[in-house]
Write a protein that holds these residues in place. Sequence first.
Motif, PDB file in Angstrom:
ATOM      1  N   MET A  82      21.034 -30.058 -15.488  1.00 30.73           N
ATOM      2  CA  MET A  82      21.576 -28.759 -15.827  1.00 30.73           C
ATOM      3  C   MET A  82      23.209 -28.814 -15.603  1.00 30.73           C
ATOM      4  SD  MET A  82      20.360 -25.115 -14.006  1.00 30.73           S
ATOM      5  CE  MET A  82      21.302 -23.538 -14.637  1.00 30.73           C
ATOM      6  N   LEU A  83      23.880 -27.889 -16.360  1.00 32.18           N
ATOM      7  CA  LEU A  83      25.511 -28.107 -16.170  1.00 32.18           C
ATOM      8  C   LEU A  83      25.932 -27.350 -15.073  1.00 32.18           C
ATOM      9  CD1 LEU A  83      26.313 -27.904 -20.054  1.00 32.18           C
ATOM     10  CD2 LEU A  83      26.246 -30.106 -18.541  1.00 32.18           C
ATOM     11  N   SER A  84      26.935 -27.803 -14.291  1.00 34.32           N
ATOM     12  CA  SER A  84      27.493 -27.088 -13.266  1.00 34.32           C
ATOM     13  C   SER A  84      28.961 -26.264 -13.620  1.00 34.32           C
ATOM     14  CB  SER A  84      27.979 -27.993 -12.062  1.00 34.32           C
ATOM     15  OG  SER A  84      28.927 -28.769 -12.853  1.00 34.32           O
ATOM     16  N   ARG A  85      29.340 -25.536 -13.016  1.00 39.01           N
ATOM     17  CA  ARG A  85      30.553 -24.478 -13.469  1.00 39.01           C
ATOM     18  C   ARG A  85      31.515 -25.814 -13.913  1.00 39.01           C
ATOM     19  NH1 ARG A  85      31.085 -20.319  -8.739  1.00 39.01           N
ATOM     20  NH2 ARG A  85      28.954 -19.636  -8.927  1.00 39.01           N
ATOM     21  N   ARG A  86      31.775 -26.863 -12.950  1.00 45.61           N
ATOM     22  CA  ARG A  86      33.000 -27.614 -13.127  1.00 45.61           C
ATOM     23  C   ARG A  86      32.602 -28.503 -14.629  1.00 45.61           C
ATOM     24  NH1 ARG A  86      33.895 -32.887 -13.068  1.00 45.61           N
ATOM     25  NH2 ARG A  86      35.635 -33.856 -12.270  1.00 45.61           N
ATOM     26  N   ASP A  87      31.563 -28.614 -15.143  1.00 45.24           N
ATOM     27  CA  ASP A  87      31.258 -29.236 -16.351  1.00 45.24           C
ATOM     28  C   ASP A  87      31.426 -28.350 -17.421  1.00 45.24           C
ATOM     29  OD1 ASP A  87      30.457 -31.791 -14.965  1.00 45.24           O
ATOM     30  OD2 ASP A  87      28.244 -31.002 -15.181  1.00 45.24           O
ATOM     31  N   LEU A  88      31.358 -27.057 -17.347  1.00 44.30           N
ATOM     32  CA  LEU A  88      31.339 -26.173 -18.119  1.00 44.30           C
ATOM     33  C   LEU A  88      33.150 -25.821 -18.280  1.00 44.30           C
ATOM     34  CD1 LEU A  88      28.807 -23.259 -17.584  1.00 44.30           C
ATOM     35  CD2 LEU A  88      28.735 -25.008 -19.452  1.00 44.30           C
ATOM     36  N   LEU A  89      33.735 -25.770 -17.555  1.00 45.38           N
ATOM     37  CA  LEU A  89      35.136 -25.515 -17.420  1.00 45.38           C
ATOM     38  C   LEU A  89      35.966 -26.728 -18.030  1.00 45.38           C
ATOM     39  CD1 LEU A  89      35.825 -23.401 -14.039  1.00 45.38           C
ATOM     40  CD2 LEU A  89      35.748 -22.616 -16.765  1.00 45.38           C
ATOM     41  N   PHE A  90      35.627 -27.929 -17.427  1.00 45.72           N
ATOM     42  CA  PHE A  90      36.401 -29.049 -17.941  1.00 45.72           C
ATOM     43  C   PHE A  90      35.593 -30.251 -18.709  1.00 45.72           C
ATOM     44  CE2 PHE A  90      37.781 -27.869 -13.536  1.00 45.72           C
ATOM     45  CZ  PHE A  90      39.054 -27.295 -14.036  1.00 45.72           C
ATOM     46  N   GLY A  91      34.460 -29.788 -18.928  1.00 41.90           N
ATOM     47  CA  GLY A  91      33.914 -30.696 -19.733  1.00 41.90           C
ATOM     48  C   GLY A  91      32.711 -31.643 -18.806  1.00 41.90           C
ATOM     49  N   ARG A  92      31.919 -32.639 -19.497  1.00 39.37           N
ATOM     50  CA  ARG A  92      31.219 -33.324 -18.929  1.00 39.37           C
ATOM     51  C   ARG A  92      32.199 -34.656 -18.551  1.00 39.37           C
ATOM     52  NH1 ARG A  92      25.058 -33.852 -20.164  1.00 39.37           N
ATOM     53  NH2 ARG A  92      25.185 -33.862 -18.017  1.00 39.37           N
ATOM     54  N   PRO A  93      32.024 -35.131 -17.261  1.00 38.67           N
ATOM     55  CA  PRO A  93      32.743 -36.433 -17.232  1.00 38.67           C
ATOM     56  C   PRO A  93      32.127 -37.646 -18.122  1.00 38.67           C
ATOM     57  CG  PRO A  93      31.276 -35.892 -15.381  1.00 38.67           C
ATOM     58  CD  PRO A  93      31.351 -34.755 -16.280  1.00 38.67           C
ATOM     59  N   ALA A  94      33.074 -38.285 -18.567  1.00 40.20           N
ATOM     60  CA  ALA A  94      32.929 -39.321 -19.599  1.00 40.20           C
ATOM     61  C   ALA A  94      32.562 -40.722 -18.700  1.00 40.20           C
ATOM     62  CB  ALA A  94      33.905 -39.661 -20.686  1.00 40.20           C
ATOM     63  N   SER A  95      31.544 -41.399 -19.146  1.00 45.06           N
ATOM     64  CA  SER A  95      31.603 -42.468 -18.570  1.00 45.06           C
ATOM     65  C   SER A  95      32.543 -43.805 -18.876  1.00 45.06           C
ATOM     66  CB  SER A  95      30.221 -43.165 -18.712  1.00 45.06           C
ATOM     67  OG  SER A  95      30.031 -43.554 -20.017  1.00 45.06           O
ATOM     68  N   VAL A  96      32.665 -44.747 -18.154  1.00 44.85           N
ATOM     69  CA  VAL A  96      33.708 -45.788 -18.167  1.00 44.85           C
ATOM     70  C   VAL A  96      33.501 -46.420 -19.778  1.00 44.85           C
ATOM     71  CG1 VAL A  96      34.644 -47.865 -17.506  1.00 44.85           C
ATOM     72  CG2 VAL A  96      34.175 -45.859 -15.921  1.00 44.85           C
ATOM     73  N   ASP A  97      31.870 -46.596 -19.845  1.00 42.68           N
ATOM     74  CA  ASP A  97      31.707 -47.413 -21.105  1.00 42.68           C
ATOM     75  C   ASP A  97      31.873 -46.736 -22.358  1.00 42.68           C
ATOM     76  OD1 ASP A  97      30.628 -49.518 -19.597  1.00 42.68           O
ATOM     77  OD2 ASP A  97      28.694 -48.558 -19.325  1.00 42.68           O
ATOM     78  N   THR A  98      31.721 -45.381 -22.176  1.00 44.86           N
ATOM     79  CA  THR A  98      32.135 -44.486 -23.340  1.00 44.86           C
ATOM     80  C   THR A  98      33.655 -44.418 -23.738  1.00 44.86           C
ATOM     81  OG1 THR A  98      30.330 -43.216 -22.825  1.00 44.86           O
ATOM     82  CG2 THR A  98      31.967 -42.165 -24.208  1.00 44.86           C
TER      83      THR A  98
END
Length: 77
Positions: A1-17
Amino acid sequence: MLSRRDLLFGRPASVDTMLSSEEGATAIEYGLLVGLIGVVSIGTLSRLGKRQRRNLNCINRALRGRAQSRFCERRTA
């Protein structure tokens, strides 16, 4: 489930990505190509412009009955 932070700032990208992403490299390559095309076209157009100006000056001198310049004499020979 997405949090408010994910909705506002986008999902954090992994280092590999981030390391495997080639979007920045492609943009730089396109920028270099556009710059090279610009330099070549400016050089070509300025050289052609000088020749056209000389040719028009030769025509102008001929229409006014003036003596030809050295450039005009070379062109007619």
